[in-house]
Write a protein that holds these residues in place. Structure first.
Motif, PDB file in Angstrom:
ATOM      1  N   LEU A   1       0.833  -1.203   0.000  1.00 13.13           N
ATOM      2  CA  LEU A   1       0.000   0.000   0.000  1.00 13.13           C
ATOM      3  C   LEU A   1       0.872   1.259   0.000  1.00 13.13           C
ATOM      4  N   GLN A   2       1.943   1.203   0.785  1.00 11.79           N
ATOM      5  CA  GLN A   2       2.842   2.364   0.861  1.00 11.79           C
ATOM      6  C   GLN A   2       3.483   2.662  -0.501  1.00 11.79           C
ATOM      7  N   GLY A   3       3.840   1.592  -1.210  1.00 16.54           N
ATOM      8  CA  GLY A   3       4.419   1.776  -2.557  1.00 16.54           C
ATOM      9  C   GLY A   3       3.445   2.530  -3.460  1.00 16.54           C
ATOM     10  N   ILE A   4       2.179   2.154  -3.374  1.00 14.92           N
ATOM     11  CA  ILE A   4       1.153   2.815  -4.201  1.00 14.92           C
ATOM     12  C   ILE A   4       0.955   4.262  -3.746  1.00 14.92           C
TER      13      ILE A   4
ATOM     14  N   ALA B   1      -7.006   3.127  -8.565  1.00 13.27           N
ATOM     15  CA  ALA B   1      -7.721   1.841  -8.616  1.00 13.27           C
ATOM     16  C   ALA B   1      -6.920   0.773  -7.866  1.00 13.27           C
ATOM     17  N   GLN B   2      -5.582   0.804  -8.061  1.00 15.17           N
ATOM     18  CA  GLN B   2      -4.720  -0.157  -7.351  1.00 15.17           C
ATOM     19  C   GLN B   2      -4.834   0.036  -5.843  1.00 15.17           C
ATOM     20  N   ARG B   3      -4.939   1.291  -5.447  1.00 15.40           N
ATOM     21  CA  ARG B   3      -5.005   1.596  -4.008  1.00 15.40           C
ATOM     22  C   ARG B   3      -6.305   1.032  -3.404  1.00 15.40           C
ATOM     23  N   THR B   4      -7.409   1.255  -4.134  1.00 11.40           N
ATOM     24  CA  THR B   4      -8.692   0.724  -3.666  1.00 11.40           C
ATOM     25  C   THR B   4      -8.598  -0.783  -3.487  1.00 11.40           C
ATOM     26  N   ALA B   5      -7.980  -1.453  -4.462  1.00  8.49           N
ATOM     27  CA  ALA B   5      -7.835  -2.907  -4.394  1.00  8.49           C
ATOM     28  C   ALA B   5      -6.928  -3.300  -3.228  1.00  8.49           C
ATOM     29  N   ALA B   6      -5.825  -2.561  -3.064  1.00 11.64           N
ATOM     30  CA  ALA B   6      -4.881  -2.889  -1.992  1.00 11.64           C
ATOM     31  C   ALA B   6      -5.508  -2.712  -0.615  1.00 11.64           C
ATOM     32  N   LEU B   7      -6.387  -1.720  -0.496  1.00 13.79           N
ATOM     33  CA  LEU B   7      -7.033  -1.454   0.803  1.00 13.79           C
ATOM     34  C   LEU B   7      -7.922  -2.619   1.240  1.00 13.79           C
TER      35      LEU B   7
ATOM     36  N   GLN C   1       6.294   7.890   4.907  1.00 14.27           N
ATOM     37  CA  GLN C   1       6.990   6.598   5.016  1.00 14.27           C
ATOM     38  C   GLN C   1       6.641   5.943   6.352  1.00 14.27           C
ATOM     39  N   ALA C   2       5.608   5.073   6.341  1.00  9.32           N
ATOM     40  CA  ALA C   2       5.162   4.450   7.597  1.00  9.32           C
ATOM     41  C   ALA C   2       5.770   3.073   7.789  1.00  9.32           C
TER      42      ALA C   2
END
Ligand SMILES: [Zn+2]
Length: 233
Positions: free
Chosen positions: A10-13, A162-168, A189-190
């Motif tokens: 998720l952080q990468g996105i 869209a990738q973020r929604t999927a990753a969430l 940067q978490a």
């Protein structure tokens, strides 16, 4: 995917989204006329205005010359016509004629000078127009490139969203809460990877027991030094 890995992904996105967003704003800020284009256009319009002024000056001088010409003919007619015989009056007519011819000479010189200036101004204007054409062509090309780049960035942004929604979907509300809170405090940067025995973000050594817990991936483990979520990638 482990909890740490899901957050790392998720952080990468999120980082890519922030970068794309920044580039999109920068690209959009470049849309529009450049100072170079505005200057080139202004100098053509100034040149045209100057030329109009000069042509108006010539026209009004020519009008003045033609009325002066009529006056010279008239005064000359009276002076040489033979009807005026009074010497004082003749002397005054002669003086008038002299002044009128002097004025005529001055005006003619002025017209010649202005005509020369018009020719120079026409040459200068032609070159200013050429410059404007070249600047406009450059500008059109760069705006086209810019529009294409903006289109690509927007597509990238949409794809990442869209990738973020999927990753969430793979992250629990609790994990996301922790990630989001740390991310805000740590400049985006978490999550930090374990690099050998060290935290990749702050380079402080992680004790063996903690490393074990990070590798076990059963819980979110934070770096003691920087407070980031550790991930053994
Ligand atoms: Zn750390």
């Amino acid at each position: 995917m482990s909890r740490g890995e899901a957050l790392w992904y998720l952080q990468g996105i999120d980082l890519a989204l922030a970068d794309a967003g920044k580039r999109l704003l920068a690209a959009r800020a470049q849309v529009g006329e450049t100072p170079a284009l505005q200057e080139a256009r202004q100098s053509v319009s100034d040149g045209e205005e100057r030329l109009r002024q000069l042509r108006t000056e010539v026209r009004s001088a020519e009008l003045e010359l033609s009325s002066l010409d009529a006056k010279i003919t008239e005064v000359g007619g009276r002076l040489y016509g033979g009807r005026v015989t009074n010497p004082k009056e003749l002397a005054s007519l002669q003086q008038d004629l002299h002044l009128l011819k002097h004025k005529q000479g001055e005006l003619e010189d002025g017209v010649l000078q202005t005509m020369t200036e018009i020719e120079e101004q026409e040459v200068a204007l032609a070159s200013q127009r050429q410059t404007l054409q070249a600047v406009e062509a450059d500008w059109n090309a760069s705006q086209k490139t810019l529009a294409a780049a903006i289109g690509e960035l927007e597509a990238q942004f949409r794809a990442l969203s869209a990738q973020r929604t999927a990753a969430l979907n793979g992250v629990s509300a609790e994990d996301f809460g922790a990630y989001d809170e740390i991310r805000r405090r740590k400049g985006g940067q978490a999550v930090a990877r374990l690099q050998g025995d060290h935290c990749e973000s702050c380079h402080v050594e992680v004790p063996p027991a903690k490393k074990q817990r990070v590798r076990a991936q059963a819980e979110l483990v934070l770096c003691d030094a920087c407070g980031r979520i550790l991930y053994a990638g």
